[in-house]
Design an enzyme around this catalytic site. Sequence first.
Site, PDB file in Angstrom:
ATOM      1  N   GLY A 237       0.779  -1.244   0.000  1.00 12.71           N
ATOM      2  CA  GLY A 237       0.000   0.000   0.000  1.00 12.71           C
ATOM      3  C   GLY A 237       0.803   1.282   0.000  1.00 12.71           C
ATOM      4  O   GLY A 237       0.234   2.372  -0.031  1.00 12.71           O
ATOM      5  N   PRO A 273       4.919  -5.047  -0.641  1.00 15.44           N
ATOM      6  CA  PRO A 273       4.835  -3.886  -1.536  1.00 15.44           C
ATOM      7  C   PRO A 273       4.661  -4.306  -2.991  1.00 15.44           C
ATOM      8  O   PRO A 273       5.279  -5.259  -3.444  1.00 15.44           O
ATOM      9  CB  PRO A 273       6.196  -3.195  -1.341  1.00 15.44           C
ATOM     10  CG  PRO A 273       7.124  -4.300  -0.954  1.00 15.44           C
ATOM     11  CD  PRO A 273       6.302  -5.313  -0.195  1.00 15.44           C
ATOM     12  N   ARG A 275       3.061  -1.614  -5.825  1.00 15.44           N
ATOM     13  CA  ARG A 275       3.194  -0.351  -6.553  1.00 15.44           C
ATOM     14  C   ARG A 275       4.540   0.331  -6.296  1.00 15.44           C
ATOM     15  O   ARG A 275       5.169   0.854  -7.219  1.00 15.44           O
ATOM     16  CB  ARG A 275       2.068   0.594  -6.107  1.00 15.44           C
ATOM     17  CG  ARG A 275       1.952   1.871  -6.914  1.00 15.44           C
ATOM     18  CD  ARG A 275       0.963   2.839  -6.242  1.00 15.44           C
ATOM     19  NE  ARG A 275      -0.285   2.203  -5.875  1.00 15.44           N
ATOM     20  CZ  ARG A 275      -1.341   2.098  -6.682  1.00 15.44           C
ATOM     21  NH1 ARG A 275      -1.312   2.633  -7.867  1.00 15.44           N
ATOM     22  NH2 ARG A 275      -2.436   1.482  -6.281  1.00 15.44           N
ATOM     23  N   ARG A 311      -6.378   2.480 -15.236  1.00 15.04           N
ATOM     24  CA  ARG A 311      -6.459   3.255 -14.002  1.00 15.04           C
ATOM     25  C   ARG A 311      -7.197   4.593 -14.138  1.00 15.04           C
ATOM     26  O   ARG A 311      -8.009   4.922 -13.268  1.00 15.04           O
ATOM     27  CB  ARG A 311      -5.066   3.453 -13.388  1.00 15.04           C
ATOM     28  CG  ARG A 311      -4.376   2.123 -13.023  1.00 15.04           C
ATOM     29  CD  ARG A 311      -3.096   2.319 -12.227  1.00 15.04           C
ATOM     30  NE  ARG A 311      -3.379   2.864 -10.916  1.00 15.04           N
ATOM     31  CZ  ARG A 311      -3.197   4.108 -10.563  1.00 15.04           C
ATOM     32  NH1 ARG A 311      -2.652   4.974 -11.389  1.00 15.04           N
ATOM     33  NH2 ARG A 311      -3.512   4.510  -9.350  1.00 15.04           N
ATOM     34  N   TYR A 315     -10.348   4.551 -11.682  1.00 18.19           N
ATOM     35  CA  TYR A 315     -10.219   5.303 -10.422  1.00 18.19           C
ATOM     36  C   TYR A 315     -10.070   6.802 -10.626  1.00 18.19           C
ATOM     37  O   TYR A 315      -9.639   7.496  -9.704  1.00 18.19           O
ATOM     38  CB  TYR A 315      -8.965   4.889  -9.640  1.00 18.19           C
ATOM     39  CG  TYR A 315      -8.625   3.440  -9.521  1.00 18.19           C
ATOM     40  CD1 TYR A 315      -9.453   2.552  -8.833  1.00 18.19           C
ATOM     41  CD2 TYR A 315      -7.411   2.964 -10.023  1.00 18.19           C
ATOM     42  CE1 TYR A 315      -9.077   1.222  -8.688  1.00 18.19           C
ATOM     43  CE2 TYR A 315      -7.037   1.636  -9.866  1.00 18.19           C
ATOM     44  CZ  TYR A 315      -7.877   0.776  -9.199  1.00 18.19           C
ATOM     45  OH  TYR A 315      -7.499  -0.521  -9.033  1.00 18.19           O
ATOM     46  N   CYS A 341     -14.459   2.412 -27.681  1.00 20.72           N
ATOM     47  CA  CYS A 341     -15.791   3.002 -27.801  1.00 20.72           C
ATOM     48  C   CYS A 341     -16.468   3.127 -26.440  1.00 20.72           C
ATOM     49  O   CYS A 341     -17.430   2.408 -26.135  1.00 20.72           O
ATOM     50  CB  CYS A 341     -16.631   2.183 -28.757  1.00 20.72           C
ATOM     51  SG  CYS A 341     -15.863   2.109 -30.370  1.00 20.72           S
TER      52      CYS A 341
HETATM   53  C1  LIG Z   1      -2.770  -5.366  -3.746  1.00 21.22           C
HETATM   54  C2  LIG Z   1      -2.196  -5.909  -2.508  1.00 21.22           C
HETATM   55  C3  LIG Z   1      -0.882  -5.583  -2.124  1.00 21.22           C
HETATM   56  C4  LIG Z   1      -0.023  -4.605  -2.887  1.00 21.22           C
HETATM   57  O1  LIG Z   1      -0.525  -3.298  -2.782  1.00 21.22           O
HETATM   58  P1  LIG Z   1       0.354  -2.064  -3.319  1.00 21.22           P
HETATM   59  O2  LIG Z   1      -0.526  -0.901  -3.088  1.00 21.22           O
HETATM   60  O3  LIG Z   1       0.585  -2.317  -4.770  1.00 21.22           O
HETATM   61  O4  LIG Z   1       1.603  -2.025  -2.539  1.00 21.22           O
HETATM   62  C5  LIG Z   1      -0.378  -6.177  -0.986  1.00 21.22           C
HETATM   63  N1  LIG Z   1      -1.124  -7.039  -0.246  1.00 21.22           N
HETATM   64  C6  LIG Z   1      -2.389  -7.361  -0.578  1.00 21.22           C
HETATM   65  C7  LIG Z   1      -3.145  -8.313   0.272  1.00 21.22           C
HETATM   66  C8  LIG Z   1      -2.983  -6.812  -1.709  1.00 21.22           C
HETATM   67  O5  LIG Z   1      -4.240  -7.108  -2.013  1.00 21.22           O
END
Ligand SMILES: *Cc1c(COP(=O)(O)O)cnc(C)c1O
EC number: 4.1.1.20
Length: 416
Positions: A237, A273, A275, A311, A315, A341
């Site tokens: 996250g 991690p 992203r 994305r 979002y 489309c």
């Molecule tokens: C998607 C996810 C991640 C990775 O999240 P990032 O925002 O890409 O770091 C880690 N753990 C779980 C359980 C996820 O669903």
Amino acid sequence: MSFDYLQQQLHAEQCPLNELAERFGTPLFVYSKAQLLANWQQFAKVWPAPHRLCYAVKANSNLAILNQLAKLGAGFDIVSGGELARVLAAGGRADSVVFSGVAKTRAEMRYALEQGIYCFNVESAAELERLNDVAAALDKVAPVSLRINPDVDAQTHPYISTGLKTNKFGIAMTDAVALARHAASLKNLNLKGLDCHIGSQILKASPFLDAADIMLDLIRQLRSEGIHIRHLDMGGGMGISYNHEQPMDVSDYLLKLQQKAQDVTDLTLMLEPGRAIVGNAGVMLTRVEFNKPGLDKNFLLVDAGMNDLLRPALYQAYHDIIPVRQSDAEPSIVDVVGPVCETGDFLGHARHIAAVEGDVLAVLNAGAYGFTMSSNYNSRPRAAEVLVDGDRAHLIRAREPLEQLWQGEQLVEESR
Ligand SMILES: *Cc1c(COP(=O)(O)O)cnc(C)c1O
């Protein structure tokens, strides 16, 4: 650093992106190996063994990317049997894998048990029962962590916030102790850890640290009852900068986590991690097809759409879009839109860009949740992917040929 202008030409490391677009065609995902390694290092350098890093495969699951990370000693966080198969095909080790996800099937559980994964991150009482059953049938003991929902507000987009009690994810705090006792009593389960994942693209460390306090308290409480939790997985996250946001200092967060856990002896810390490892290590190249002046606004029609990079449509996510060749032409205000489309098919609204037909644009920070979310909608073959290493560019996924679009489809024979 890895994507910079050199003599007015945008480069990936030492490769001019214009040349890559020429050579491999567009739309094209281009990743920088140096950036990937630097991102990994940012975590690894302040995360000594026995602590573990499990890269979240769903962010970018190309075999070459997984293989690079496996060589750095990465573990992997998966959310399906398909992702486990990818990890193994890429040279990753099953015993470095944690399996997340709210609705694992029996077949997926069986496959993961047979391969010998490190841990199942279990999200409900029903899943616990199912896993115990499947393990019993195989005469195995399934390693388990309980995914707890610490009910903290991650202060991110509602679609990628997962740690609130209103989300479908995780086990409610109020049920956690009872469920942990139950898990510890089941014969074919080995309750090893607790985990949480409160959301994605989180820019501040404070929600993570709040969640850590809650999780550590729970571990202390369970240990006092004789349930010896040996690892805490704080999920992924960690956010990145898409539009001049200031992301948290990763080292600072990781060190603070270790400090908080210091008094809990013999506890392995884990992170997942995604992203933060691949996001800024990739761009998507797209070529301008048309300039289309409109009544209210002007459109730049490009050859990549929401099927290639979802994305923005999904979002309202922001991605910087810049020309690969700098020019002195006056920029105009344009909506950068794709050929699909759907009115929702856009890459960016009201951007200042000077570009004409045939120019190549780079959509930045497209390394995470870019290719993996792409589809064949509108019967568009998925983009090719390239990994740059210095002055060399390796094709790591060929553009899909048209025949592949209907692979597996069959005509129905007329019968009388
Ligand atoms: C998607 C996810 C991640 C990775 O999240 P990032 O925002 O890409 O770091 C880690 N753990 C779980 C359980 C996820 O669903």
